[in-house]
Design an enzyme around this catalytic site. Structure first.
Site, mmCIF file in Angstrom:
data_model
loop_
_atom_site.group_PDB
_atom_site.id
_atom_site.type_symbol
_atom_site.label_atom_id
_atom_site.label_comp_id
_atom_site.label_asym_id
_atom_site.label_seq_id
_atom_site.Cartn_x
_atom_site.Cartn_y
_atom_site.Cartn_z
ATOM 1 N N LYS A 5 0.842 -1.204 0.000
ATOM 2 C CA LYS A 5 0.000 0.000 0.000
ATOM 3 C C LYS A 5 0.878 1.255 0.000
ATOM 4 O O LYS A 5 0.602 2.216 -0.723
ATOM 5 C CB LYS A 5 -0.935 -0.013 1.224
ATOM 6 C CG LYS A 5 -2.064 -1.032 1.098
ATOM 7 C CD LYS A 5 -2.830 -1.226 2.395
ATOM 8 C CE LYS A 5 -3.818 -2.394 2.259
ATOM 9 N NZ LYS A 5 -4.529 -2.711 3.501
ATOM 10 N N GLN A 49 -4.476 -1.611 9.704
ATOM 11 C CA GLN A 49 -4.369 -2.915 9.060
ATOM 12 C C GLN A 49 -4.948 -4.004 9.965
ATOM 13 O O GLN A 49 -4.626 -4.072 11.149
ATOM 14 C CB GLN A 49 -2.898 -3.215 8.721
ATOM 15 C CG GLN A 49 -2.689 -4.486 7.931
ATOM 16 C CD GLN A 49 -3.336 -4.461 6.544
ATOM 17 O OE1 GLN A 49 -3.433 -3.415 5.904
ATOM 18 N NE2 GLN A 49 -3.787 -5.610 6.075
ATOM 19 N N ASP A 79 -10.997 2.911 4.255
ATOM 20 C CA ASP A 79 -11.337 1.488 4.160
ATOM 21 C C ASP A 79 -12.861 1.307 4.081
ATOM 22 O O ASP A 79 -13.347 0.242 3.730
ATOM 23 C CB ASP A 79 -10.842 0.743 5.409
ATOM 24 C CG ASP A 79 -9.556 -0.039 5.171
ATOM 25 O OD1 ASP A 79 -9.336 -0.481 4.035
ATOM 26 O OD2 ASP A 79 -8.806 -0.221 6.147
HETATM 27 N N1 GUN Z 1 -6.816 -6.867 6.107
HETATM 28 C C1 GUN Z 1 -7.230 -7.610 5.063
HETATM 29 N N2 GUN Z 1 -7.874 -6.829 4.160
HETATM 30 C C2 GUN Z 1 -7.858 -5.584 4.655
HETATM 31 C C3 GUN Z 1 -8.348 -4.333 4.167
HETATM 32 O O1 GUN Z 1 -8.947 -4.220 3.092
HETATM 33 N N3 GUN Z 1 -8.122 -3.268 4.967
HETATM 34 C C4 GUN Z 1 -7.479 -3.368 6.154
HETATM 35 N N4 GUN Z 1 -7.329 -2.268 6.875
HETATM 36 N N5 GUN Z 1 -7.015 -4.498 6.628
HETATM 37 C C5 GUN Z 1 -7.198 -5.598 5.884
#
Ligand code: GUN
Length: 287
Positions: free
Chosen positions: A54, A98, A121
């Site tokens: 990311k 995350q 998100d």
């Molecule tokens: N863990 C797995 N997928 C995601 C996501 O799309 N966002 C976040 N913040 N954590 C994750």
């Protein structure tokens, strides 16, 4: 004829290039640099990879990204304090915590503490509600990525039967909400671990979306010939990434399918960049 491969990597690159161009324009016209703050608690190896990807994608598209690394021993109060600080920081447009968080932390309380206008998100209940009502602020990145793939691949949705396997708050439920919205107009079924004869339900799907988290759960004989198959699964099996769909078997039955890796995964990150850019624009009241 073997299934057409829906190339998530290529579609994601187009989205990322679009974000990069619009970010450049925003910076030139206003000096505002879209800024994503990511929070990583602990050292789960998969989460480390996701967060690094990311960050790299932000940098490549010209967005600013800041990583806040906290130890596994972080308390709920520590994390809430960091989120409050990021909520107040006017230079931050998007906040991403995350997941999964270490077991001793209450994820729901943490995610609810993120300012909804910085919730790129789209996990906050306010954003879930807005999306469900068809007036989205942010759309959760993975389901948004799937919708983009269907659109770019010109998959007809109106009146088609879309079956979503999995009822998570992150993928299954928002995915179903997006497919049923006006303008998309699919007829939607959600399957889960208690669904009776899941194979029979899947065989009625014109569009099958697998988000169940079980390696190769969907077999070839669970598909209707000509179905479009979207595989959201990312499972590590003997150091190899496999989806929720038996790819080789499905290719012989489906009309189109997303691969793993190189399918939905890259789309998720691209949509996160898009949400962060949107957030920066909204915060500064730009359209
Ligand atoms: N863990 C797995 N997928 C995601 C996501 O799309 N966002 C976040 N913040 N954590 C994750």
């Amino acid at each position: 004829m073997p299934a057409q491969i829906i190339d998530g990597k290529a579609i994601a690159e187009t989205v990322r290039n679009q974000v990069a161009a619009e970010t450049q324009r925003l910076i030139r016209d206003t000096g505002i640099v879209p800024h994503l703050a990511a929070v990583l608690v602990g050292n789960d190896p998969a989460s480390e990879v996701y967060v690094r990807n990311k960050e790299r994608a932000c940098q490549k598209a010209g967005l600013r990204s800041t990583l806040h690394r906290l130890s596994t021993a972080t308390t709920q109060a520590d994390l809430l304090e960091l989120i409050a600080a990021l909520n107040h920081d006017m230079s931050v447009h998007g906040i991403l915590v995350q997941l999964p968080l270490p077991k001793h932390l209450d994820s729901t309380q943490i995610l609810d503490a993120i300012l909804p206008t910085k919730d790129v998100d789209a996990f906050h209940p306010e954003n879930t509600g807005l999306m469900l009502q068809g007036r989205p602020r942010f759309v959760p990145c993975t389901p948004a990525g799937v919708m983009k793939m269907l659109e770019v691949s010109k998959v007809p949705t109106a009146g088609r039967h879309a079956v979503v396997i999995g009822r998570s708050d992150i993928v299954g439920k928002p995915m179903a909400a997006l497919l049923v919205q006006k303008g998309i107009d699919a007829t939607v079924t959600i399957c889960h671990s208690r669904t009776a004869d899941i194979g029979a339900v899947c065989r009625t799907a014109d569009i099958l979306i697998a988000a169940v988290g079980i390696p190769e759960f969907v077999k070839g004989d669970m598909l209707k010939p000509g179905a479009v198959v979207i595989d959201v699964g990312i499972n590590r099996v003997n150091e190899r990434l496999v989806g929720d769909v038996d790819f080789v078997a499905a290719c012989a039955v489906a009309s189109a399918i997303t691969p793993v890796p190189g399918g939905v995964g890259p789309m998720t990150i691209a949509m996160l960049l898009l949400n962060t850019l949107k957030s920066a624009r909204m915060m500064h009241r730009l359209s």
